[in-house]
Design a protein around this motif. Structure first.
Motif, short mmCIF file in Angstrom:
data_model
loop_
_atom_site.label_atom_id
_atom_site.label_comp_id
_atom_site.label_asym_id
_atom_site.label_seq_id
_atom_site.Cartn_x
_atom_site.Cartn_y
_atom_site.Cartn_z
N ILE A 43 -67.17 -47.43 -8.58
CA ILE A 43 -65.94 -46.64 -9.25
C ILE A 43 -66.24 -47.00 -10.87
O ILE A 43 -66.21 -46.02 -11.71
N LEU A 44 -66.57 -48.28 -11.34
CA LEU A 44 -66.51 -48.52 -12.88
C LEU A 44 -67.74 -47.71 -13.19
O LEU A 44 -67.80 -47.32 -14.28
N VAL A 47 -67.05 -44.01 -13.60
CA VAL A 47 -66.26 -43.57 -14.76
C VAL A 47 -66.83 -43.71 -15.91
O VAL A 47 -67.12 -42.91 -16.73
N LEU A 51 -68.22 -40.71 -18.69
CA LEU A 51 -67.85 -41.20 -20.13
C LEU A 51 -69.26 -41.15 -21.11
O LEU A 51 -69.15 -40.35 -22.07
N LEU A 52 -70.15 -41.87 -20.84
CA LEU A 52 -71.42 -41.93 -21.51
C LEU A 52 -72.15 -40.42 -21.63
O LEU A 52 -72.50 -40.24 -22.58
N LEU A 54 -70.69 -37.69 -21.88
CA LEU A 54 -70.18 -36.79 -22.71
C LEU A 54 -70.68 -36.86 -24.22
O LEU A 54 -70.65 -35.91 -24.92
N TYR A 55 -71.48 -37.95 -24.60
CA TYR A 55 -72.18 -37.96 -25.95
C TYR A 55 -73.73 -38.16 -25.86
O TYR A 55 -74.08 -37.94 -26.93
N PHE A 76 -64.32 -47.43 -28.63
CA PHE A 76 -64.47 -48.23 -27.59
C PHE A 76 -66.17 -48.00 -27.06
O PHE A 76 -66.45 -48.19 -26.01
N GLY A 77 -66.93 -47.28 -27.94
CA GLY A 77 -68.20 -46.91 -27.35
C GLY A 77 -69.33 -48.17 -26.73
O GLY A 77 -69.99 -48.27 -25.82
N LEU A 79 -68.16 -50.97 -25.96
CA LEU A 79 -67.57 -51.79 -24.77
C LEU A 79 -67.80 -50.95 -23.44
O LEU A 79 -68.34 -51.20 -22.52
N ILE A 80 -67.74 -49.51 -23.39
CA ILE A 80 -68.03 -48.67 -22.57
C ILE A 80 -69.51 -48.57 -21.91
O ILE A 80 -69.69 -48.96 -20.95
N VAL A 242 -64.50 -57.46 -11.98
CA VAL A 242 -64.19 -56.19 -13.10
C VAL A 242 -64.07 -57.15 -14.50
O VAL A 242 -64.57 -56.75 -15.37
N ILE B 32 -56.82 -53.39 -13.32
CA ILE B 32 -57.95 -53.05 -13.19
C ILE B 32 -58.06 -51.73 -13.97
O ILE B 32 -58.91 -51.18 -14.75
N LEU B 36 -59.59 -50.28 -17.72
CA LEU B 36 -60.56 -49.28 -17.80
C LEU B 36 -60.11 -47.85 -18.60
O LEU B 36 -60.69 -47.08 -19.19
N PRO B 39 -59.73 -48.19 -22.77
CA PRO B 39 -61.01 -47.66 -23.52
C PRO B 39 -61.54 -46.39 -23.32
O PRO B 39 -62.07 -45.66 -24.17
N GLY B 40 -61.39 -46.03 -22.12
CA GLY B 40 -61.71 -44.80 -21.62
C GLY B 40 -61.17 -43.67 -22.29
O GLY B 40 -62.07 -42.55 -22.69
N GLY B 42 -59.63 -43.96 -25.13
CA GLY B 42 -60.03 -43.82 -26.35
C GLY B 42 -61.49 -43.12 -26.76
O GLY B 42 -61.65 -42.34 -27.71
N PHE B 43 -62.45 -43.49 -25.63
CA PHE B 43 -63.85 -43.03 -25.94
C PHE B 43 -63.79 -41.54 -25.64
O PHE B 43 -64.34 -40.86 -26.28
N LEU B 44 -62.88 -41.06 -24.82
CA LEU B 44 -62.75 -39.61 -24.56
C LEU B 44 -62.18 -38.96 -25.66
O LEU B 44 -62.79 -37.75 -26.01
N THR B 46 -62.06 -39.64 -28.83
CA THR B 46 -62.53 -39.83 -30.26
C THR B 46 -62.48 -38.81 -31.16
O THR B 46 -62.00 -38.84 -32.19
N TYR B 83 -74.59 -36.86 -33.91
CA TYR B 83 -75.69 -37.40 -34.35
C TYR B 83 -76.79 -36.36 -35.03
O TYR B 83 -77.76 -36.80 -35.31
#
Lengths: 560, 169
Positions: A43-44, A47, A51-52, A54-55, A76-77, A79-80, A242, B32, B36, B39-40, B42-44, B46, B83
């Motif tokens: 799951i981690l 998710v 997210l990754l 997306l960029y 948080f890039g 960290l993710i 985790v 948990i 997640l 930060p998730g 925040g990332f989304l 941005t 970028y």
């Protein structure tokens, strides 16, 4: 009508209740939490992976830049991406432990053979994720480790070269390879993963957990339920794993090497640690035997794993009653551990050898190295080449000057500052709103001696004709000059781009401690005619008169 | 009776133990999810937190826009998305304002309704949006159709006879 009937929770709730209410055989405990931990890690990965994506851009021209963007510009890039990286390693470790647990508890035996086979398939999928995933950042490791991995397929007789071309999408590792690996990593493998996890869980529910150490058919007692007893243990284990992943991600982040350069000859490619065992097998079998280490042994091992429930027909589960299976499994586990450790050791040795080589090349000067305190430019030059400083730092400075050209470093820096910076690089420029992300120079973990050698070499680069000795010696500057310089800095709006202490913007380099970094004469010439020192620099030429420049330098040199 | 009461204590104990386990399950999984989610998100999100920037773009000599009709002026600007960095072309409408405070007004060509490009129609003497028939007068004020707001007026300045316009990105 049965009065209880109406009290029953309807639909989905009853399904959930039924799932949670699963009876647990006596003896099911902490070792049985590994599967749930894997589920949490999956799951981690889903998710953080979404997210990754997306960029991220799967194109060899932009992949590396997009990862840099994620690392430096996205909240948080770091960290993710770190979580995605460490959770991948975590999955390999936990899957290994999970398979060992299943094997030694003999939980693969009928009727649970399909649970086992789905599990082995999931192991292969996980390794597939690992292999396709590390090409994606398009850094040096990505490029070369993938190239090596793909070329191993060439060992397969007859069709080997076709396999290579299919994997690469052509005759070399290129942007098409990147698209293919991206497609596998984010579409094909995840779909397979979800299907296989579904099948795995279905069979687990169908047959229930294995009663530890009991033969199939022996009477079993079911003292507990999945909820809450076992789910509690699962939750604790998942939380710890985790937590560890997030901690490692926050502390270390994911590794990013320089952008892939296919022409590099000094790079020593090494796979990620979970492929060390395969890597070591490749090295053991040389020449004509190559195919044994590359294809036959790993292939035979995987086939054995898949067929295990059918090969091992002994219905016993107790270790003492399965001498053959237990000793065979023990040998396999030990081999993998030994090969992995050996591979790790050799990888480290190769790195050391490379370092030693550069040092040897630079030696010849003096052998009592331990005592030396002054830098040796000859050794510094060897280090400069080995660390590939020149790949990023060009001779001439231009434009934004990131990273700076080092052609006149000897006229520019104070050697003490350079020495400290080489050992502990920090960000000179911050990202400004209309600039690209600004990276800090990597920390090369130089020893004191190495930093001195390198600094002394860099300081040899001079262009004295560009920096004629100024008429004024700022050691004699008085406080009036300093004060007037200070006023001028604010009058001319230098703080519109530069930070000085608490004031100013982060567009140009920070001037708060510029006096310890730059030589007086460099400051003088730069302020006097910026474009003559760094062509196309965005710094404005204010066409200052002699006195104004001298005053500004008098002020700035004191900023230490 | 005695046996009965012991059983009750055991049950109570196991009930409170079950309660603890259930609470712990909720807490651990909640933590948990939270580690997640923060930060998730925040990332989304941005792009929402990112500040825009502005730049002054030269449109050419102010004298070129002296005709009575609004004129289309194309401009080149540097667009930065993530970028990437690319030079793009866009256009604005330059409207001469006889007797106004500023001799020239620059209007964005982006319709305030759904963002199509409006064009000056000489016969109607109106800006017309081709998508939903929105109509604006020469000052960019809405005359008819669905647009909720006038066309955006861009900040301008004239330096050494050159017209500059401020572009917000």
């Amino acid at each position: 009508m049965n009065p209880d009937y109406e009290k029953k929770p309807p639909g989905i709730l009853s399904v959930v209740k039924n799932l949670l209410d699963e009876p647990m055989p006596k003896g099911v405990n902490w070792p049985q939490t590994l599967g749930s931990v894997l589920l949490a890690l999956i799951i981690l990965q889903i998710v953080t992976g979404v997210l990754l994506s997306l960029y991220y851009s799967p194109n060899s021209d932009a992949a590396y830049e997009s990862i840099q963007y994620i690392e430096t510009q996205v909240l948080f890039g770091k960290l993710i991406r770190g979580i995605h990286y460490f959770a991948a390693s975590g999955m390999v470790i936990v899957i290994f432990a999970h398979i060992c647990r299943t094997f030694f508890y003999a939980a693969y035996k009928p009727p649970r053979q399909w649970t086992w086979i789905f599990g082995v398939a999931l192991l292969l999928i996980t390794l597939g994720f690992a292999f396709t995933g590390y090409l994606l950042p398009w850094d040096m490791k990505s490029y070369f480790a993938t190239k090596v991995g793909i070329n191993i397929a060439g060992i397969v007789p007859v069709v080997g070269h076709s396999i290579i071309k299919i994997m690469q999408g052509g005759s070399e590792v290129s942007t098409i390879t990147l698209s293919r690996f991206f497609s596998l990593h984010v579409i094909v493998l995840p779909l397979l993963l979800v299907l296989l996890v579904g099948g795995h869980l279905y069979y687990i529910r169908l047959h229930g957990p294995t009663p530890p150490w009991l033969k199939d058919g022996e009477p079993v007692s079911y003292p507990n339920r999945f909820y809450p007893q076992q789910l509690f243990r699962d939750s604790v284990a998942a939380f710890l794993v985790v937590g560890a992943v997030v901690f490692l991600a926050a502390k270390y982040g994911a590794h990013l090497e320089p952008k892939a350069n296919p022409n590099d000859t000094s790079y020593v490619p090494r796979p990620d640690w979970y492929f060390y065992s395969l890597f070591q097998l490749l090295k053991i079998f040389e020449g004509k035997l190559e195919i044994v280490g590359a294809v036959i042994l790993p292939g035979a091992f995987v086939t054995m794993l898949i067929l295990l429930p059918f090969l091992d027909r002994n219905p016993e589960r107790r270790l003492s009653q399965r001498p053959l299976a237990v000793s065979g499994g023990g040998v396999a586990v030990l081999s993998i551990l030994i090969l992995t450790t050996w591979g790790a050791y050799e990888a480290d040795q190769a790195k050391q050898r490379l370092l030693a080589k550069t040092e040897a090349a630079a030696a010849g000067a003096s052998s009592d190295a331990a005592e030396i305190k002054t830098g040796d430019p000859q050794r510094g030059e060897a280090l400069y080449t080995a660390l590939k400083c020149g790949e990023c730092h060009k001779q001439v400075s231009q434009g934004l000057n990131i990273p700076p050209g080092l052609g006149f470093a000897g006229n520019k820096y104070n050697e003490d500052w350079l020495l400290g910076y080489l050992q502990e690089p920090y960000r000179i420029r911050w990202s400004a709103k209309d600039r690209r992300p600004v990276e800090r120079m990597p920390n090369f973990d130089l020893t004191d001696q190495e930093a001195r050698d390198l600094a002394s070499f860099i300081m040899q680069n001079k262009m004295d004709s560009k920096f004629p000795e100024p008429d004024f010696d700022w050691a004699e500057a008085d406080s009036d000059m300093v004060l007037s310089g200070r006023d001028l800095i604010f009058e001319y709006g230098c703080v519109g781009c530069h930070r000085v202490g608490d004031e100013g913007q982060n567009i140009g380099p920070d001037l708060t401690a510029v006096g310890s970094k730059l030589q007086d004469s460099y400051l003088y010439h730069l302020i006097k005619a910026p474009q003559q020192i760094i062509s196309k620099t965005p710094m404005k030429d204010f066409k200052l008169d002699q006195e104004e420049v001298e005053d500004m330098v008098a002020y700035l040199r004191g900023k230490k | 009776m005695q046996i009965h009461s012991t059983q009750l204590t055991v049950d109570e104990e196991s009930i409170s133990r079950r309660g603890f386990l259930k609470a712990a399950i909720g807490l651990l999984n909640g933590l948990i999810a939270l580690t997640l989610a923060v930060p998730g998100l925040g990332f989304l999100l941005t792009p929402v937190f990112r500040k825009g920037s502005s730049s002054w773009i030269k449109l050419g000599a102010a004298d070129n826009f002296s005709s009575a009709e609004p004129q289309k002026a194309t401009l080149k600007y540097v667009s930065e998305a993530g970028y990437t960095r690319a030079e793009k072309t866009g256009f604005v409408w330059v409207v001469p304002e006889a007797g106004g405070e500023n001799p020239l007004t620059v209007l964005s060509a982006v319709c305030s309704h759904t963002g199509c490009n409006v064009a000056w129609q000489t016969d109607e003497q109106k800006f017309v949006c081709p998508c939903h028939e929105g109509r604006y007068d020469r000052h960019g004020d809405v005359l008819s159709g669905p647009p909720p707001r006038p066309l955006t007026k861009l900040a301008t300045r004239i330096e050494n006879g050159q017209l500059f316009v401020q572009l917000l990105t």
